[in-house]
Motif scaffolding. Structure first.
Motif, PDB file in Angstrom:
ATOM      1  N   ARG A  62       6.230   3.691   0.268  1.00  0.00           N
ATOM      2  CA  ARG A  62       5.875   2.474  -0.460  1.00  0.00           C
ATOM      3  C   ARG A  62       4.402   2.135  -0.242  1.00  0.00           C
ATOM      4  O   ARG A  62       3.802   2.526   0.768  1.00  0.00           O
ATOM      5  N   ALA A  63       3.841   1.403  -1.185  1.00  0.00           N
ATOM      6  CA  ALA A  63       2.453   0.946  -1.062  1.00  0.00           C
ATOM      7  C   ALA A  63       2.388  -0.239  -0.110  1.00  0.00           C
ATOM      8  O   ALA A  63       3.236  -1.133  -0.160  1.00  0.00           O
ATOM      9  N   LYS A  64       1.377  -0.257   0.750  1.00  0.00           N
ATOM     10  CA  LYS A  64       1.169  -1.392   1.649  1.00  0.00           C
ATOM     11  C   LYS A  64       0.222  -2.414   1.040  1.00  0.00           C
ATOM     12  O   LYS A  64       0.153  -3.552   1.512  1.00  0.00           O
ATOM     13  N   VAL A  65      -0.518  -1.990   0.022  1.00  0.00           N
ATOM     14  CA  VAL A  65      -1.472  -2.888  -0.625  1.00  0.00           C
ATOM     15  C   VAL A  65      -1.252  -2.847  -2.135  1.00  0.00           C
ATOM     16  O   VAL A  65      -0.597  -1.944  -2.659  1.00  0.00           O
ATOM     17  N   ASP A  66      -1.829  -3.839  -2.819  1.00  0.00           N
ATOM     18  CA  ASP A  66      -1.723  -3.894  -4.273  1.00  0.00           C
ATOM     19  C   ASP A  66      -2.752  -2.972  -4.907  1.00  0.00           C
ATOM     20  O   ASP A  66      -3.857  -2.794  -4.379  1.00  0.00           O
ATOM     21  N   GLY A  67      -2.374  -2.390  -6.053  1.00  0.00           N
ATOM     22  CA  GLY A  67      -3.355  -1.581  -6.771  1.00  0.00           C
ATOM     23  C   GLY A  67      -2.698  -0.699  -7.817  1.00  0.00           C
ATOM     24  O   GLY A  67      -1.463  -0.594  -7.899  1.00  0.00           O
ATOM     25  N   THR A 154      -4.930   5.089   0.419  1.00  0.00           N
ATOM     26  CA  THR A 154      -4.722   6.526   0.509  1.00  0.00           C
ATOM     27  C   THR A 154      -3.411   6.748   1.259  1.00  0.00           C
ATOM     28  O   THR A 154      -3.315   6.467   2.458  1.00  0.00           O
ATOM     29  N   ILE A 155      -2.391   7.200   0.554  1.00  0.00           N
ATOM     30  CA  ILE A 155      -1.028   7.269   1.098  1.00  0.00           C
ATOM     31  C   ILE A 155      -0.702   8.707   1.473  1.00  0.00           C
ATOM     32  O   ILE A 155      -0.783   9.622   0.637  1.00  0.00           O
ATOM     33  N   LYS A 156      -0.324   8.901   2.742  1.00  0.00           N
ATOM     34  CA  LYS A 156      -0.036  10.235   3.265  1.00  0.00           C
ATOM     35  C   LYS A 156       1.421  10.339   3.695  1.00  0.00           C
ATOM     36  O   LYS A 156       2.091   9.330   3.932  1.00  0.00           O
ATOM     37  N   SER A 157       1.902  11.557   3.826  1.00  0.00           N
ATOM     38  CA  SER A 157       3.292  11.782   4.234  1.00  0.00           C
ATOM     39  C   SER A 157       3.445  11.535   5.730  1.00  0.00           C
ATOM     40  O   SER A 157       2.675  12.082   6.532  1.00  0.00           O
ATOM     41  N   PRO A 158       4.434  10.745   6.132  1.00  0.00           N
ATOM     42  CA  PRO A 158       4.632  10.479   7.561  1.00  0.00           C
ATOM     43  C   PRO A 158       5.375  11.598   8.290  1.00  0.00           C
ATOM     44  O   PRO A 158       5.397  11.630   9.513  1.00  0.00           O
ATOM     45  N   LEU A 170       0.610   7.764 -13.297  1.00  0.00           N
ATOM     46  CA  LEU A 170      -0.778   7.316 -13.158  1.00  0.00           C
ATOM     47  C   LEU A 170      -0.983   6.017 -13.928  1.00  0.00           C
ATOM     48  O   LEU A 170      -0.518   5.867 -15.057  1.00  0.00           O
ATOM     49  N   GLY A 171      -1.693   5.083 -13.299  1.00  0.00           N
ATOM     50  CA  GLY A 171      -1.966   3.810 -13.939  1.00  0.00           C
ATOM     51  C   GLY A 171      -0.949   2.741 -13.658  1.00  0.00           C
ATOM     52  O   GLY A 171      -1.166   1.565 -13.994  1.00  0.00           O
ATOM     53  N   SER A 172       0.188   3.110 -13.043  1.00  0.00           N
ATOM     54  CA  SER A 172       1.210   2.106 -12.720  1.00  0.00           C
ATOM     55  C   SER A 172       0.690   1.179 -11.628  1.00  0.00           C
ATOM     56  O   SER A 172       0.047   1.621 -10.673  1.00  0.00           O
ATOM     57  N   TYR A 173       0.996  -0.114 -11.769  1.00  0.00           N
ATOM     58  CA  TYR A 173       0.580  -1.093 -10.769  1.00  0.00           C
ATOM     59  C   TYR A 173       1.678  -1.221  -9.712  1.00  0.00           C
ATOM     60  O   TYR A 173       2.861  -1.387 -10.039  1.00  0.00           O
ATOM     61  N   VAL A 174       1.292  -1.127  -8.457  1.00  0.00           N
ATOM     62  CA  VAL A 174       2.262  -1.210  -7.371  1.00  0.00           C
ATOM     63  C   VAL A 174       1.765  -2.188  -6.317  1.00  0.00           C
ATOM     64  O   VAL A 174       0.576  -2.496  -6.237  1.00  0.00           O
ATOM     65  N   SER A 175       2.706  -2.656  -5.537  1.00  0.00           N
ATOM     66  CA  SER A 175       2.381  -3.533  -4.416  1.00  0.00           C
ATOM     67  C   SER A 175       3.442  -3.342  -3.348  1.00  0.00           C
ATOM     68  O   SER A 175       4.403  -2.596  -3.527  1.00  0.00           O
ATOM     69  N   SER A 176       3.264  -4.052  -2.246  1.00  0.00           N
ATOM     70  CA  SER A 176       4.244  -3.962  -1.164  1.00  0.00           C
ATOM     71  C   SER A 176       5.587  -4.556  -1.574  1.00  0.00           C
ATOM     72  O   SER A 176       6.608  -4.308  -0.927  1.00  0.00           O
ATOM     73  N   GLN A 177       5.601  -5.332  -2.651  1.00  0.00           N
ATOM     74  CA  GLN A 177       6.828  -5.972  -3.125  1.00  0.00           C
ATOM     75  C   GLN A 177       7.512  -5.172  -4.235  1.00  0.00           C
ATOM     76  O   GLN A 177       8.570  -5.579  -4.714  1.00  0.00           O
ATOM     77  N   THR A 178       6.938  -4.064  -4.648  1.00  0.00           N
ATOM     78  CA  THR A 178       7.547  -3.243  -5.696  1.00  0.00           C
ATOM     79  C   THR A 178       8.893  -2.718  -5.210  1.00  0.00           C
ATOM     80  O   THR A 178       8.985  -2.128  -4.124  1.00  0.00           O
ATOM     81  N   VAL A 179       9.941  -2.952  -5.996  1.00  0.00           N
ATOM     82  CA  VAL A 179      11.301  -2.590  -5.570  1.00  0.00           C
ATOM     83  C   VAL A 179      11.450  -1.079  -5.449  1.00  0.00           C
ATOM     84  O   VAL A 179      11.966  -0.569  -4.456  1.00  0.00           O
TER      85      VAL A 179
END
Length: 368
Positions: A62-67, A154-158, A170-179
């Motif tokens: 998941r994204a930790k920030v909005d963008g 910058t999201i990496k595999s844990p 590409l272009g989708s808006y995501v945030s930490s609240q994205t289901v």
């Protein structure tokens, strides 16, 4: 005239005999039923349970920030390593904010540097310098926070694993609240097969297992098989590791987990299969459960004697996991013939024509 009466008497007698013959009851036909002759055997019976497969870890990304998603570096089903780049979010705004914050840090540092010699010469008080230092710390904190936001973009595999579906483009808006997660990374180096057994089956399994304690019994259980959804057996055998601590209140079942090595990554999370638990039996009498009747608190088998007459015999049995067979502890002997067809229909004392079938066809109906 006498001759005429004599002939009439004969005709009447014949008619009476004919009527007597027609009204005489006929004996019911003797029906043919399948039986098998009991013998001892060494065999392995398989109790089967539907199972769901999961990787040793399944992590939602998941994204930790909005963008907005700026780049996607992987494809669905791709194998990735820990730390490998997966996604990059747009950071233009954050980069501009970082530049402004960095300028404020520099200005605050200049102010601190300017005030230090003035304090040393006792021209100004320490309060002004401490205030300037506090402003510098605040500016640095703001700058570091923005840098962290940029890094989170910058999201990496844990973990090492396999990339799941990529629902966002590409272009989708995501945030930490994205289901919906960006994807899921599954570590499938080891696969867990989860299945359920009811309370009775759990007791049967544990009572027939070697060992003193519950965990000791689990540790000593034989390896289990996995049949894949296409009907093919998986090449590696698995090991039962855990039973849930208590039965599910709603279903009355216990959750069981078996572990399978998956070095070639053939198995994937979300797949299904069938777990087979083997039970090794030596020199025992085995009969199908459907060849018995339950009468009050007794289990009954229908034995065919030497005169082909059906006799009801009480037996003591132990159920074999899977719900299809019994091990007979007492009541039956080798060479006894028991009914496997018409059970519940044929009554005690009925004479039948026994049709002897091979017990192998009872254990495995595909055997010819």
């Amino acid at each position: 005239m006498k001759k005429k009466y004599f002939i009439s008497a004969i005709v009447l007698s014949i008619s009476l005999l004919s009527c007597k013959k027609e009204t005489a009851p006929t004996a019911p036909p003797i029906m043919s039923y399948k039986v098998f002759e009991i013998g001892t055997s060494n065999t392995t019976l398989l109790a089967e349970y539907p199972a769901s497969l999961e990787g040793v870890t399944d992590i939602d990304i998941r994204a930790k920030v909005d963008g907005y998603i700026e780049k996607i570096y992987v494809q669905e089903g791709q194998e990735v390593k820990k730390g490998q780049l997966l996604f990059k979010l747009e950071t233009q705004t954050a980069t501009q904010e970082a530049a402004a914050a960095k300028a404020k840090v520099a200005a605050a540092q200049v102010e601190v540097n300017r005030l230090i010699p003035l304090v040393q010469r006792n021209i100004i008080s320490d309060v002004q310098l401490e205030t300037a230092k506090a402003n510098l710390a605040s500016a640095k904190s703001t700058f570091q926070s923005i840098i962290a936001r940029i890094n989170y973009a910058t999201i990496k595999s844990p973990v090492n694993g396999i990339v799941g579906t990529l629902p966002l483009r590409l272009g989708s808006y995501v945030s930490s609240q994205t289901v919906e997660p960006l994807t899921r990374i599954s570590d499938v180096s080891t696969i867990y097969a989860y299945f359920s057994v009811n309370e009775k089956e759990q007791l049967d399994i544990m009572m027939n297992a070697e060992g003193k304690s519950f965990q000791d019994k689990i540790n000593k259980m034989e390896a289990v098989n996995l049949v894949l959804s296409n009907g093919m057996p998986y090449e590696q055998k698995g090991k039962i590791e855990t039973f849930s601590g208590q039965a599910n209140i709603q279903t009355g079942s216990f959750n069981v987990r078996a572990r399978f090595a998956n070095k070639n990554k053939l198995l994937r999370s979300g797949e299904s299969g069938t777990i087979q638990i083997p039970t090794d039996l030596e020199d025992v009498i085995i009969i199908p459960q459907n060849a018995t009747l339950e009468l009050q608190d007794k289990r009954i088998a229908l034995v065919v004697d030497k005169n082909n007459k059906v006799q009801a015999v009480p037996i003591v049995v132990r159920p074999i996991p899977g719900g299809k067979f019994f091990v007979v502890d007492s009541g039956l002997n080798t060479n006894d013939k028991i009914l496997v067809e018409g059970v519940g229909i044929v009554t005690e004392g009925t004479i039948i024509t026994p049709e002897v079938v091979d017990f192998k066809t009872i254990i495995d109906p595909t055997t010819k």
